[in-house]
Design a protein around this motif. Structure first.
Motif, short mmCIF file in Angstrom:
data_model
loop_
_atom_site.label_atom_id
_atom_site.label_comp_id
_atom_site.label_asym_id
_atom_site.label_seq_id
_atom_site.Cartn_x
_atom_site.Cartn_y
_atom_site.Cartn_z
N ILE A 555 0.85 -1.20 0.00
CA ILE A 555 0.00 0.00 0.00
C ILE A 555 0.88 1.24 0.00
N GLY A 556 1.99 1.18 0.76
CA GLY A 556 2.91 2.33 0.80
C GLY A 556 3.54 2.60 -0.56
N ILE A 557 3.90 1.53 -1.26
CA ILE A 557 4.48 1.68 -2.61
C ILE A 557 3.47 2.34 -3.54
N ALA A 558 2.25 1.87 -3.50
CA ALA A 558 1.21 2.43 -4.37
C ALA A 558 1.00 3.90 -4.07
N THR A 559 0.88 4.25 -2.78
CA THR A 559 0.62 5.64 -2.39
C THR A 559 1.77 6.55 -2.79
N SER A 560 3.00 6.08 -2.54
CA SER A 560 4.17 6.92 -2.84
C SER A 560 4.33 7.17 -4.33
N MET A 561 3.78 6.29 -5.16
CA MET A 561 3.92 6.44 -6.61
C MET A 561 2.65 7.00 -7.25
N GLY A 562 1.74 7.51 -6.42
CA GLY A 562 0.55 8.15 -6.94
C GLY A 562 -0.46 7.17 -7.49
N MET A 563 -0.43 5.92 -7.02
CA MET A 563 -1.38 4.92 -7.47
C MET A 563 -2.35 4.58 -6.35
N THR A 564 -3.44 3.96 -6.72
CA THR A 564 -4.37 3.45 -5.72
C THR A 564 -4.07 1.98 -5.48
N ALA A 565 -4.46 1.50 -4.30
CA ALA A 565 -4.24 0.10 -3.93
C ALA A 565 -5.59 -0.59 -3.80
N ILE A 566 -5.70 -1.78 -4.45
CA ILE A 566 -6.94 -2.56 -4.42
C ILE A 566 -6.61 -3.92 -3.80
N ALA A 567 -7.30 -4.26 -2.72
CA ALA A 567 -7.05 -5.53 -2.04
C ALA A 567 -8.07 -6.57 -2.51
N GLU A 568 -7.58 -7.75 -2.92
CA GLU A 568 -8.45 -8.85 -3.36
C GLU A 568 -8.68 -9.83 -2.20
N GLY A 569 -9.76 -10.58 -2.29
CA GLY A 569 -9.99 -11.68 -1.37
C GLY A 569 -10.33 -11.26 0.05
N VAL A 570 -10.97 -10.14 0.21
CA VAL A 570 -11.37 -9.69 1.55
C VAL A 570 -12.61 -10.49 1.97
N GLU A 571 -12.48 -11.22 3.08
CA GLU A 571 -13.54 -12.14 3.48
C GLU A 571 -14.12 -11.85 4.86
N THR A 572 -13.42 -11.08 5.69
CA THR A 572 -13.88 -10.85 7.06
C THR A 572 -13.89 -9.36 7.39
N PRO A 573 -14.74 -8.95 8.34
CA PRO A 573 -14.74 -7.54 8.77
C PRO A 573 -13.38 -7.14 9.35
N GLU A 574 -12.67 -8.10 9.97
CA GLU A 574 -11.37 -7.77 10.55
C GLU A 574 -10.38 -7.38 9.45
N GLN A 575 -10.40 -8.10 8.36
CA GLN A 575 -9.51 -7.76 7.24
C GLN A 575 -9.84 -6.38 6.69
N LEU A 576 -11.13 -6.07 6.59
CA LEU A 576 -11.54 -4.76 6.09
C LEU A 576 -11.07 -3.65 7.02
N ALA A 577 -11.21 -3.90 8.33
CA ALA A 577 -10.77 -2.89 9.30
C ALA A 577 -9.27 -2.66 9.22
N GLN A 578 -8.51 -3.74 9.06
CA GLN A 578 -7.06 -3.60 8.95
C GLN A 578 -6.68 -2.81 7.69
N LEU A 579 -7.33 -3.11 6.59
CA LEU A 579 -7.05 -2.40 5.34
C LEU A 579 -7.40 -0.92 5.44
N LYS A 580 -8.50 -0.64 6.17
CA LYS A 580 -8.90 0.75 6.34
C LYS A 580 -7.87 1.51 7.17
N ASN A 581 -7.34 0.84 8.22
CA ASN A 581 -6.31 1.48 9.05
C ASN A 581 -5.03 1.71 8.26
N LEU A 582 -4.78 0.88 7.23
CA LEU A 582 -3.57 1.02 6.41
C LEU A 582 -3.78 1.98 5.24
#
Length: 611
Positions: A555-582
């Motif tokens: 995610i840091g690489i994407a942000t630093s290079m002006g790109m967006t990051a898309i996460a695949e295979g999100v299956e639980t609310p915990e994973q979504l919360a972690q991705l949101k925090n990142l």
């Protein structure tokens, strides 16, 4: 006809060929050599010519309309007046079996096209000499009672001449047969002789219960690179050296043949079990791993080897060789420079792949493909931002087939290109419909995966333009997903193509980031808009909550290079919360929805889900 008449007589040659140019050339050659030459375009003209004057020699082409050369020869041999006239075949058919057939029906010689002037003259002269000798014998026989003592010596001389001519002919036939059954470059048996020896080995297994043998097929790895870079002369030199090394690994009982190109076949004779064949294969791999010191270059080369146990399960040598080839291709697929032993399931797999290819071709014609759509969620808003188009195959007998089961076959056969373009066309049409629907946002995007091979098609950009024109979809709403394999070859060419897509406002996404050849240099070189983080990394993030794996770095690489990051295979609310925090930007997975039909997409958007 006495000797003085023979000397004054001008030898008459009849040429039968339906090609006017061939008649002209041969007539010119033989006329200059002092022969009387007559010409015929077909059997009827030849028949008329022989009724007018019997020739001393006939030159006969094989490939003629209506009545071919074989039939013409048989008719002449069946007619008493022409039965003894020598016939030489002149033909472009160069197979040993065509030549054998020619000799069987009565031909005295066989000249292959394109012919050499000197060869034609020598062979014609040999037969005229033989014909003259035969006439001399007839003359001597008719005068034998009166001149027995006088002609005895001449008769013996003539017979010796005949014997020499017959010996020359037999020697020539033997050489022709040898050439037809051996490879001219390496001197090894060729495929025809190899098949014959395989057939003998199979017959022997049926007659002798204790007799066993094995077959090996070898194909040189990267031989084409040597040919293309160093030239065919070096390639030929390398093949000769490879042949000699292979021979050194075998016994005098074994057979090695060059089957064609850079492929060799080996019959290992008098074995007790397949382990002995494996030992030979390992010895071959070890010997071929050493450098080849050629006249001007040092070359490294290895082979992939297929091994098959020549048991009683085969009736035809071709089937045995086919299965050995299958094992060899498995060895190549597993990494080359190795051997693989054939198992019956390989044949079944090959049949299934062939059936799959045939079904795929029919599926394209019958439009059996459908598209399912998986929503992509904006993590910041919790709302649907777009969809990814996912291909499915509604097989008439197997039901719904997922792409992992047929895409590899489609890519190997080239069918992936029309399938890909159909997916892109259909997805763009659907996006245009949804964007005009009251429940959908005008900014709704559509993400489509494209195969690597499609980017190397010369009309790729033109096809994209046609789809954009036909569907009238906003290019800025279209996202093309590209795997890292696309950019690994011909980077300059691909860079131009990707920039042309960017010029059309189409967004570019690197799919499965981190699973292949990921390199920051590639990200700098190519105009990507987003990175798609593979679901395997998302899963590891939850399992290892202390450092969450590589996801934060991606995610840091994407942000630093002006790109967006898309996460695949999100299956639980915990994973979504972690991705949101990142501060990950987008996500997709079963937590939100699996891939669904276009009808269910409208229902989903009308429910205005919020995560």
């Amino acid at each position: 006809m006495n000797y003085q008449q023979l000397e004054q007589y001008k030898t008459d040659i009849l040429i039968i060929d339906d090609m006017v140019d061939n008649l002209r050339v041969l007539s010119s050659i033989l006329s200059r050599a002092g022969y009387n030459v007559r010409k015929a375009l077909d059997w009827q003209m030849a028949w008329t010519a022989c009724q007018t004057l019997l020739p001393d020699l006939i030159l006969l082409d094989i490939m003629m309309p209506e009545i071919d050369g074989y039939e013409v020869c048989q008719r002449f041999k069946a007619w008493d007046l022409t039965a003894n006239i020598p016939i030489i075949f002149i033909s472009a058919l160069d197979d040993v079996f065509d030549k054998v057939k020619a000799f069987k029906i009565g031909a005295v010689d066989y000249i292959s096209k394109p012919f050499e002037l000197e060869e034609v003259l020598v062979r014609v002269q040999n037969q005229i000499t033989l014909r003259t000798a035969q006439l001399e014998i007839i003359t001597l026989n008719s005068q034998l009672e009166q001149r027995v003592k006088q002609r005895t010596w001449e008769l013996e001389t003539t017979l010796q001449k005949l014997q020499r001519e017959i010996s020359v002919r037999q020697s020539l036939q033997s050489k022709l047969l040898d050439l037809a059954l051996h490879d001219s470059l390496t001197g090894l048996p060729n495929r025809v002789l190899f098949i014959k020896r395989l057939e003998k080995a199979l017959i022997r297994t049926q007659q002798e219960a204790n007799y066993h043998f094995a077959v090996l097929c070898l194909d040189c790895d990267r031989f084409k690179v040597v040919n293309d870079s160093l030239g065919h002369l070096v390639g030929d030199e390398l093949l000769i050296v490879i042949a000699r090394r292979l021979e050194s690994c075998l016994t005098s009982f074994d057979t090695i043949a060059r089957l064609g190109g850079d492929e060799f076949g080996i019959i290992l004779d008098k074995l007790t079990d397949v382990c002995q064949a494996i030992q030979v294969a390992e010895s071959i791999l070890q010997k071929l791993s050493l450098p080849f010191k050629l006249s001007r270059y040092e070359v490294f080369m290895n082979v992939s080897i297929g091994i098959n146990w020549g048991g009683q399960n085969y009736d035809k040598p071709e089937h045995l060789l086919r299965d050995t080839d299958t094992a060899m291709y498995h060895a190549k697929a597993l990494g080359k420079g190795r051997y693989h032993v054939f198992a019956p399931k390989m044949y079944q797999e090959a049949i299934e792949l062939l059936e799959m290819e045939n079904d795929l071709r029919k599926a394209i014609e019958r439009e059996e493909f459908i598209i399912y759509y998986q929503p992509i969620i904006s993590i910041n808003t919790g709302k649907i931002s777009g969809f990814e188009a996912l291909l499915r195959w509604q097989h008439p007998t197997h039901g719904l087939v997922y792409p992992t089961n047929f895409i590899p076959v489609a890519e190997e056969t080239g069918l992936i290109n029309p399938i890909n373009m159909w997916v892109l066309q259909s997805a763009c049409q659907q996006l245009q419909i949804w964007q005009n629907h009251s429940t959908a946002s005008q900014t709704l995007t559509m993400s489509v995966n494209l195969s690597a091979g499609l980017f190397y098609q010369p009309n790729f950009i033109a096809q994209i333009d046609n789809i954009l024109c036909d569907t009238q979809v906003n290019p800025a709403s279209l996202e093309i997903e590209i795997t890292e394999s696309v950019i690994m070859k011909n980077t300059d060419e691909i860079k131009i193509i990707l920039q042309q897509l960017k010029d059309r406002k189409i967004k570019l996404i690197m799919d499965d980031f981190g699973t292949g050849y990921s390199s920051l240099s590639y990200l700098h070189m190519f105009p990507f808009d987003a990175l798609k983080i593979d679901q395997s990394f998302v899963k590891l993030m939850q399992e290892n909550k202390e450092n969450m794996g590589l996801v934060p770095a991606m995610i840091g690489i994407a942000t630093s290079m002006g790109m967006t990051a898309i996460a695949e295979g999100v299956e639980t609310p915990e994973q979504l919360a972690q991705l949101k925090n990142l501060n990950c930007h987008f996500a997709q997975g079963y937590l939100f929805s699996q891939a669904i039909s276009q009808k269910l997409v409208l229902e989903l958007m009308q429910s205005s889900p919020q995560w």
